[in-house]
Design a protein around this motif. Structure first.
Motif, PDB file in Angstrom:
ATOM      1  N   LEU A   1      66.243  44.764  34.418  1.00  0.00           N
ATOM      2  CA  LEU A   1      65.263  43.759  34.686  1.00  0.00           C
ATOM      3  C   LEU A   1      65.342  42.702  33.805  1.00  0.00           C
ATOM      4  CD1 LEU A   1      62.415  42.991  35.470  1.00  0.00           C
ATOM      5  CD2 LEU A   1      61.593  44.918  33.764  1.00  0.00           C
ATOM      6  N   GLY A   2      65.889  42.868  32.595  1.00  0.00           N
ATOM      7  CA  GLY A   2      66.145  41.814  31.496  1.00  0.00           C
ATOM      8  C   GLY A   2      67.380  40.693  32.008  1.00  0.00           C
ATOM      9  N   GLY A   3      68.162  41.303  32.845  1.00  0.00           N
ATOM     10  CA  GLY A   3      69.123  40.278  33.321  1.00  0.00           C
ATOM     11  C   GLY A   3      68.400  39.318  34.393  1.00  0.00           C
ATOM     12  N   LEU A   4      67.248  39.931  35.148  1.00  0.00           N
ATOM     13  CA  LEU A   4      66.668  38.985  36.156  1.00  0.00           C
ATOM     14  C   LEU A   4      65.833  38.032  35.579  1.00  0.00           C
ATOM     15  CD1 LEU A   4      64.988  41.652  38.594  1.00  0.00           C
ATOM     16  CD2 LEU A   4      67.022  40.075  39.014  1.00  0.00           C
ATOM     17  N   ILE A   5      65.164  38.320  34.258  1.00  0.00           N
ATOM     18  CA  ILE A   5      64.764  37.534  33.607  1.00  0.00           C
ATOM     19  C   ILE A   5      65.283  36.397  32.831  1.00  0.00           C
ATOM     20  CG2 ILE A   5      62.937  37.061  31.660  1.00  0.00           C
ATOM     21  CD1 ILE A   5      61.842  39.902  32.298  1.00  0.00           C
ATOM     22  N   VAL A   6      66.537  36.581  32.335  1.00  0.00           N
ATOM     23  CA  VAL A   6      67.309  35.785  31.734  1.00  0.00           C
ATOM     24  C   VAL A   6      68.040  34.914  32.600  1.00  0.00           C
ATOM     25  CG1 VAL A   6      69.588  35.810  30.496  1.00  0.00           C
ATOM     26  CG2 VAL A   6      67.972  37.425  29.641  1.00  0.00           C
TER      27      VAL A   6
ATOM     28  N   ALA B   1      64.059  43.247  44.546  1.00  0.00           N
ATOM     29  CA  ALA B   1      64.146  41.981  44.278  1.00  0.00           C
ATOM     30  C   ALA B   1      64.155  40.899  45.753  1.00  0.00           C
ATOM     31  CB  ALA B   1      65.805  41.874  43.863  1.00  0.00           C
ATOM     32  N   GLN B   2      64.218  41.649  46.639  1.00  0.00           N
ATOM     33  CA  GLN B   2      64.263  40.874  47.876  1.00  0.00           C
ATOM     34  C   GLN B   2      62.929  40.789  48.338  1.00  0.00           C
ATOM     35  OE1 GLN B   2      67.636  41.665  50.930  1.00  0.00           O
ATOM     36  NE2 GLN B   2      68.009  43.457  49.398  1.00  0.00           N
TER      37      GLN B   2
ATOM     38  N   GLN C   1      56.631  38.592  48.902  1.00  0.00           N
ATOM     39  CA  GLN C   1      55.611  38.095  48.144  1.00  0.00           C
ATOM     40  C   GLN C   1      55.726  36.565  47.724  1.00  0.00           C
ATOM     41  OE1 GLN C   1      53.019  39.828  47.726  1.00  0.00           O
ATOM     42  NE2 GLN C   1      53.463  41.701  48.528  1.00  0.00           N
ATOM     43  N   GLY C   2      56.992  36.034  47.764  1.00  0.00           N
ATOM     44  CA  GLY C   2      56.962  34.677  47.804  1.00  0.00           C
ATOM     45  C   GLY C   2      57.247  34.379  46.086  1.00  0.00           C
ATOM     46  N   TYR C   3      57.602  35.088  45.199  1.00  0.00           N
ATOM     47  CA  TYR C   3      58.100  34.881  43.781  1.00  0.00           C
ATOM     48  C   TYR C   3      59.264  34.266  43.540  1.00  0.00           C
ATOM     49  CZ  TYR C   3      54.179  38.326  42.717  1.00  0.00           C
ATOM     50  OH  TYR C   3      52.965  38.961  42.390  1.00  0.00           O
ATOM     51  N   SER C   4      59.362  33.419  42.597  1.00  0.00           N
ATOM     52  CA  SER C   4      60.484  32.853  42.394  1.00  0.00           C
ATOM     53  C   SER C   4      61.479  33.888  41.638  1.00  0.00           C
ATOM     54  CB  SER C   4      60.297  31.763  41.120  1.00  0.00           C
ATOM     55  OG  SER C   4      60.074  32.418  40.063  1.00  0.00           O
ATOM     56  N   PRO C   5      62.979  33.665  41.472  1.00  0.00           N
ATOM     57  CA  PRO C   5      63.739  34.510  40.840  1.00  0.00           C
ATOM     58  C   PRO C   5      63.248  35.008  39.405  1.00  0.00           C
ATOM     59  CG  PRO C   5      65.144  32.939  42.090  1.00  0.00           C
ATOM     60  CD  PRO C   5      63.711  32.406  42.135  1.00  0.00           C
ATOM     61  N   LEU C   6      62.718  34.151  38.809  1.00  0.00           N
ATOM     62  CA  LEU C   6      62.292  34.382  37.184  1.00  0.00           C
ATOM     63  C   LEU C   6      60.966  35.365  37.431  1.00  0.00           C
ATOM     64  CD1 LEU C   6      61.970  34.264  34.361  1.00  0.00           C
ATOM     65  CD2 LEU C   6      60.957  31.975  34.418  1.00  0.00           C
ATOM     66  N   ASP C   7      60.173  34.754  38.217  1.00  0.00           N
ATOM     67  CA  ASP C   7      58.766  35.462  38.269  1.00  0.00           C
ATOM     68  C   ASP C   7      58.894  36.791  38.966  1.00  0.00           C
ATOM     69  OD1 ASP C   7      57.272  33.380  37.358  1.00  0.00           O
ATOM     70  OD2 ASP C   7      56.809  32.516  39.364  1.00  0.00           O
ATOM     71  N   SER C   8      59.820  37.110  39.786  1.00  0.00           N
ATOM     72  CA  SER C   8      60.131  38.511  40.541  1.00  0.00           C
ATOM     73  C   SER C   8      60.722  39.433  39.349  1.00  0.00           C
ATOM     74  CB  SER C   8      61.148  38.324  41.588  1.00  0.00           C
ATOM     75  OG  SER C   8      62.677  38.071  40.985  1.00  0.00           O
ATOM     76  N   GLY C   9      61.327  38.870  38.327  1.00  0.00           N
ATOM     77  CA  GLY C   9      61.452  39.785  37.038  1.00  0.00           C
ATOM     78  C   GLY C   9      60.206  40.012  36.086  1.00  0.00           C
TER      79      GLY C   9
END
Length: 504
Positions: A156-161, A293-294, A300-308
């Motif tokens: 999860l941290g990797g997604l946010i970073v 992640a998908q 839901q339409g989240y951005s890569p950052l928001d999805s984390g």
């Protein structure tokens, strides 16, 4: 400071906290590097032109090398010193991360990821064995709990970073950042205590090779199943080779005077329970993260950052229960904590699987919070069970067993979730794509992302295709998470029925 295996170094509270913090940072970086590259892959592919097959190998070769070499790397730490192996691993990791900055050909990128996986294989067992050797048995539970919690949410941290970096910089930044961090950690690691086995012996080279080939073949087969399907001959050959090599490894180790891994450890019920528990936990966690992640981005339409960021409730339950896990296992027994914790993981899988296109954020938050609670309750107890049942001189190998089961479980989770999700999505969406031109139909049938791209070019009909594709994906996610929950349920039955004799 070098200590023997008979004792624990006399460290101040501050020094122990520093050691735990640094080791957790290192293992968090190793775990995060999986999802960091996954998130950056679309931008990397657009810039370099790598094919879909090459993208798959850029992702998978890291896991493959890490899983195959973690057991020999843990044994090297036991033999020659865990701090030294950790520092070398961080340097190798940094070099692998930095390599894409000077070349971007497909072969170069795949080789760079393999080198990064080699560094990760040296880092992971060293971090846990250093923590374990730095605390007395009655004080290491909380430290292991923190380590397990960080390892659990590292993805999860990797997604946010990655999301933060890609918002402002190019895809190369997701490699440069970890490379710099790894160098800083290598320098800082010179300050942590080291340890190694007291009785030296010849390194079990044959066992190391056999273990690498066995685990590597098994993980390769699982990873290929995600792309080719479980019925493909290549998958069958790889899995069969892994099992046969594993049997050969076990046979050889029982006859070696100083084995790389004493396979008789698996006749210890606590050790076996911990190994099964870690495997199914990471099968569930990484399979769920793959699907989520998908779902978050495409449904839901989240951005890569928001999805984390929206998955943060997992930490609300995971961290507190990770700190209490070892104590609860001592109070109520490993079996009870494992069965209850894994049952909560199954509940989390079911709740996540019920999410659909119209689900609100509270439903997602509750589901990931439940999943985090199950992982937090079981992961540290399982890791402690593995480490507490080996002599101090074998902490590195025991840590590597813990890490290898994690990697096998993660690969299995992604492959299982991916194959079930893909097959179910295609069969469910096909009635809505039959009237499309051949090329568009194949794209829409192939993935939700493809269907959304086709819908954008389809005018008023596109809305109906979007609805059908998102419903098909949600149905596929339900079945894939149900399958993952079934694996965890099988793990509960396995540990409950385990009646192996205790090791002497």
């Amino acid at each position: 400071m070098t200590v023997g295996t008979a004792g624990v170094p006399a460290l101040s509270a501050g020094r122990r906290a520093w050691t735990v913090g640094l080791m957790c940072s290192a293992v968090g970086l190793v775990i995060a590097m999986v999802t960091i590259v996954n998130t950056a892959l679309p931008a990397l592919a657009a810039d370099t032109g790598v094919s879909q097959a090459q993208q798959t190998w850029i992702v998978d070769v890291y896991t493959l090398v890490l899983a195959a070499l973690v057991l020999p790397a843990g044994a090297l730490g036991d033999r020659y010193g865990r701090r030294g192996v950790l520092i070398i691993g961080l340097v190798v990791f940094a070099l692998g991360c930095a390599a894409p900055l000077v070349g971007d050909s497909p072969a170069w990128l795949i080789a760079a990821r393999a080198v990064t996986g080699l560094g990760a294989a040296m880092i992971m067992p060293a971090t846990l064995s250093i923590i374990n050797a730095s605390f007395r048995a009655d004080r290491r539970g909380r430290a292991i709990g923190i380590w397990a919690a960080v390892a659990g949410i590292g993805g999860l941290g990797g997604l946010i970073v990655a999301g933060l970096l890609l918002q402002h910089f190019s895809w190369q930044s997701v490699f440069l950042g970890p490379a710099v961090l790894a160098v800083l950690m290598a320098v800082a690691s010179a300050t942590v205590p080291t340890s190694r086995e007291e009785v030296t012996h010849t390194f079990d080279t044959v066992g190391a090779v056999l273990s690498a080939l066995a685990v590597g073949s098994l993980v390769f087969g699982i990873l290929r199943a995600a792309d080719l399907g479980w019925a493909h001959a290549e998958v069958h050959v790889a899995l069969a080779a892994g099992l046969l090599l594993g049997v050969l490894f076990a046979w050889f180790e029982t006859r070696h005077p100083a084995p790389l891994l004493d396979v008789r450890l698996f006749t210890n019920r606590a050790f076996a329970t911990g190994s099964v528990s870690v495997t199914v936990q990471f099968t569930a966690a990484f399979g769920a993260l793959f699907a989520l992640a998908q779902y978050l981005q495409l449904v839901q339409g989240y951005s890569p950052l928001d999805s984390g960021l929206v998955l943060w409730p997992i930490a609300v339950s995971l961290f507190p229960l990770s700190l209490a896990s070892a104590h609860l296992a001592r109070r109520f027994g490993l079996l009870a904590v494992t069965c209850v914790g894994l049952s909560i993981v199954v509940a989390g899988m079911v709740l996540l699987g019920r999410l659909g296109p119209d689900s609100g954020y509270p439903a997602l938050a509750v589901a990931v919070c439940v999943l985090g609670g199950g992982l937090g309750l079981t992961a540290p107890a399982a890791t402690s069970a593995i480490l507490d049942n080996v002599p101090p001189g074998k902490y590195g190998v025991a840590s590597a067993v813990n890490d290898a089961t994690r990697e096998v479980g993660a690969a299995l989770g992604i492959a299982l979730a991916g194959s079930v999700l893909s097959a179910t999505y295609t069969s469910s969406v096909r009635p809505s794509t039959e009237a499309l031109p051949e090329a568009a139909r194949q794209a829409a049938d192939g993935s939700l992302a493809g269907a959304l791209a086709v819908a954008e070019r389809s005018g008023p009909e596109g809305g109906r295709l979007v609805d059908a594709a998102q419903e098909a994906f949600s149905h596929g996610m339900w079945l894939s998470l149900l399958a993952l929950g079934g694996i965890v349920a099988a793990g509960i039955v396995a540990v409950a029925c385990l009646r192996v004799p205790r090791s002497g």
